[in-house]
Enzyme design. Structure first.
Site, mmCIF file in Angstrom:
data_model
loop_
_atom_site.group_PDB
_atom_site.id
_atom_site.type_symbol
_atom_site.label_atom_id
_atom_site.label_comp_id
_atom_site.label_asym_id
_atom_site.label_seq_id
_atom_site.Cartn_x
_atom_site.Cartn_y
_atom_site.Cartn_z
ATOM 1 N N TYR A 196 -22.973 23.184 0.452
ATOM 2 C CA TYR A 196 -21.882 22.702 -0.386
ATOM 3 C C TYR A 196 -20.573 23.425 -0.083
ATOM 4 O O TYR A 196 -19.488 22.844 -0.158
ATOM 5 C CB TYR A 196 -22.273 22.870 -1.853
ATOM 6 C CG TYR A 196 -21.250 22.380 -2.837
ATOM 7 C CD1 TYR A 196 -20.855 21.049 -2.842
ATOM 8 C CD2 TYR A 196 -20.668 23.243 -3.765
ATOM 9 C CE1 TYR A 196 -19.910 20.592 -3.747
ATOM 10 C CE2 TYR A 196 -19.733 22.790 -4.683
ATOM 11 C CZ TYR A 196 -19.355 21.470 -4.669
ATOM 12 O OH TYR A 196 -18.424 21.022 -5.571
ATOM 13 N N ARG A 231 -23.430 17.475 -2.797
ATOM 14 C CA ARG A 231 -23.527 16.918 -4.147
ATOM 15 C C ARG A 231 -24.571 15.826 -4.269
ATOM 16 O O ARG A 231 -25.037 15.543 -5.359
ATOM 17 C CB ARG A 231 -22.169 16.364 -4.574
ATOM 18 C CG ARG A 231 -21.144 17.434 -4.872
ATOM 19 C CD ARG A 231 -19.869 16.802 -5.383
ATOM 20 N NE ARG A 231 -18.871 17.802 -5.720
ATOM 21 C CZ ARG A 231 -17.647 17.501 -6.121
ATOM 22 N NH1 ARG A 231 -17.291 16.239 -6.225
ATOM 23 N NH2 ARG A 231 -16.792 18.446 -6.418
ATOM 24 N N TYR A 312 -26.249 28.057 -7.433
ATOM 25 C CA TYR A 312 -26.205 27.350 -8.702
ATOM 26 C C TYR A 312 -27.473 27.559 -9.526
ATOM 27 O O TYR A 312 -27.446 27.477 -10.751
ATOM 28 C CB TYR A 312 -25.995 25.852 -8.465
ATOM 29 C CG TYR A 312 -24.562 25.494 -8.175
ATOM 30 C CD1 TYR A 312 -23.556 25.784 -9.081
ATOM 31 C CD2 TYR A 312 -24.217 24.846 -6.989
ATOM 32 C CE1 TYR A 312 -22.238 25.457 -8.810
ATOM 33 C CE2 TYR A 312 -22.898 24.514 -6.710
ATOM 34 C CZ TYR A 312 -21.909 24.820 -7.629
ATOM 35 O OH TYR A 312 -20.600 24.501 -7.365
#
Length: 349
Positions: A196, A231, A312
């Site tokens: 990402y 994503r 994340y």
């Protein structure tokens, strides 16, 4: 019948809008990526859904226009609150799944609008959007070895304190551009694993130029793409194609994982959870069982990352502390540009 479709469309639309806003905030660092853990969060969601059902029933059965308007407003507000709360309760690592699911919601809401207005085009387009979003959600959950229910109702629960406690006794090795250039130019086989971070930095063009130079010097260069890198599925494939990277050097995780053992250098750019060895080695990890790119098996690993922070999922990455790993810390765009320029300078290009 039109009233039923109208009631179905309003809360779905607001759920999608509110949920998308929260997902945007988590992905862009405006909101914390950690899941919101309110006491009884599932009970809250059930209560909001029940309230929505009661308001919808009132709208459908009342003969008073003012009551109907109030009930419709209630379904809209409750749908928005539920969308925001459900999304906030999911960790940042699962946001790609949430985004595709919200896309699915918006598609089904559009489908309901099409039925209500008698517009076949809206109905068909809404059904396509809803179905494609649901299919993408399934593909991403399968890639993470998790169920959709686990993503929506469960999620990663590790806290930042736990991450710090795990990583405070560990030391990592760092390198600079000169060291990275030396390792790459002396390699015969290189695998680049984008994440990402590469997408956010728009560093694909510099990497495409780097690949051209290395390939012209008979260095074998390939890309390894995780199914949920970026994503949504295919995002990095599109970015690399846009930059002119040949399709035949871009491989999916299952196609390239067995080749890391015979690779001289693996360059990881902006990826974290998708290359986390804890998913394979630690059964107690929050991402245990998730298929990952096994970059640590290559002879040398260079990880390009802005900081040593966790991904994340909130889980520290043991790969960063392995003996064959060196961290190249800094902005991905700047680092990639410098790497490209120095490699070109090395080869006299």
């Amino acid at each position: 019948m039109c009233n039923v479709k109208f009631c179905m469309g309003r809360p779905s639309e607001l759920m999608g809008v509110a949920g998308s806003a929260v997902a945007f905030g988590k992905l862009h660092g405006v909101l914390t990526s950690k899941p919101l853990a309110l006491p009884g969060k599932n009970a809250i969601n059930i209560g909001l859904a029940a309230g929505n059902a009661v308001a919808a029933a009132t709208f459908l059965t009342t003969g008073d226009p003012s009551t109907a308007v109030a009930a419709l407003g209630a379904t809209t507000v409750l749908g928005g609150i539920q969308g925001a709360h459900m999304t906030a309760s999911i960790g940042g690592a699962d946001m790609p799944v949430v985004i595709t699911l919200l896309n699915s919601y918006s598609g089904y809401a559009l489908c309901a609008e099409g039925f209500m207005l008698g517009n076949d085009l809206l109905t068909v387009v809404g059904a396509l959007i809803g179905s494609s979003g649901a299919i993408l959600s399934y593909i991403m959950c399968k890639a993470m070895n998790r169920s959709l229910a686990n993503v929506i109702l469960g999620g990663y629960s590790i806290t930042r304190k736990e991450v710090e406690e795990q990583g405070e006794a560990l030391e990592h090795q760092t390198t600079d551009i000169a060291g990275a250039v030396d390792a790459i130019t002396n390699a015969r086989s290189v695998i680049i694993v984008p994440g990402y971070g590469l997408a956010v930095a728009s560093a694909q063009y510099a990497i495409a130029d780097l690949v051209k130079t290395l390939t012209s010097k008979d260095i074998k260069v390939r890309f390894g793409i995780h199914p949920v890198a970026g994503r949504m599925p295919g995002q990095l494939n599109v970015l690399l194609a846009e930059a002119g990277v040949p399709y035949d050097v871009v491989f999916e995780m299952d196609e390239i994982n067995a080749d890391f053992n015979d690779t001289d250098v693996t360059l990881v750019i902006g990826a974290n959870d998708t290359v986390n060895s804890a998913a394979v080695d630690d059964p107690n990890s929050v991402i245990a069982g998730m298929p990952v790119l096994e970059v640590w098996k290559s002879k040398a690993v260079i990880v390009m990352k802005r900081t040593m922070g966790a991904g994340y999922a909130g889980a520290d990455n043991p790969v960063f502390y392995k003996e064959n790993t060196q961290m190249l810390l800094g902005d991905a765009k700047q680092m990639c540009d410098q790497l490209k320029n120095k490699v070109n300078e090395h080869f006299g290009v």
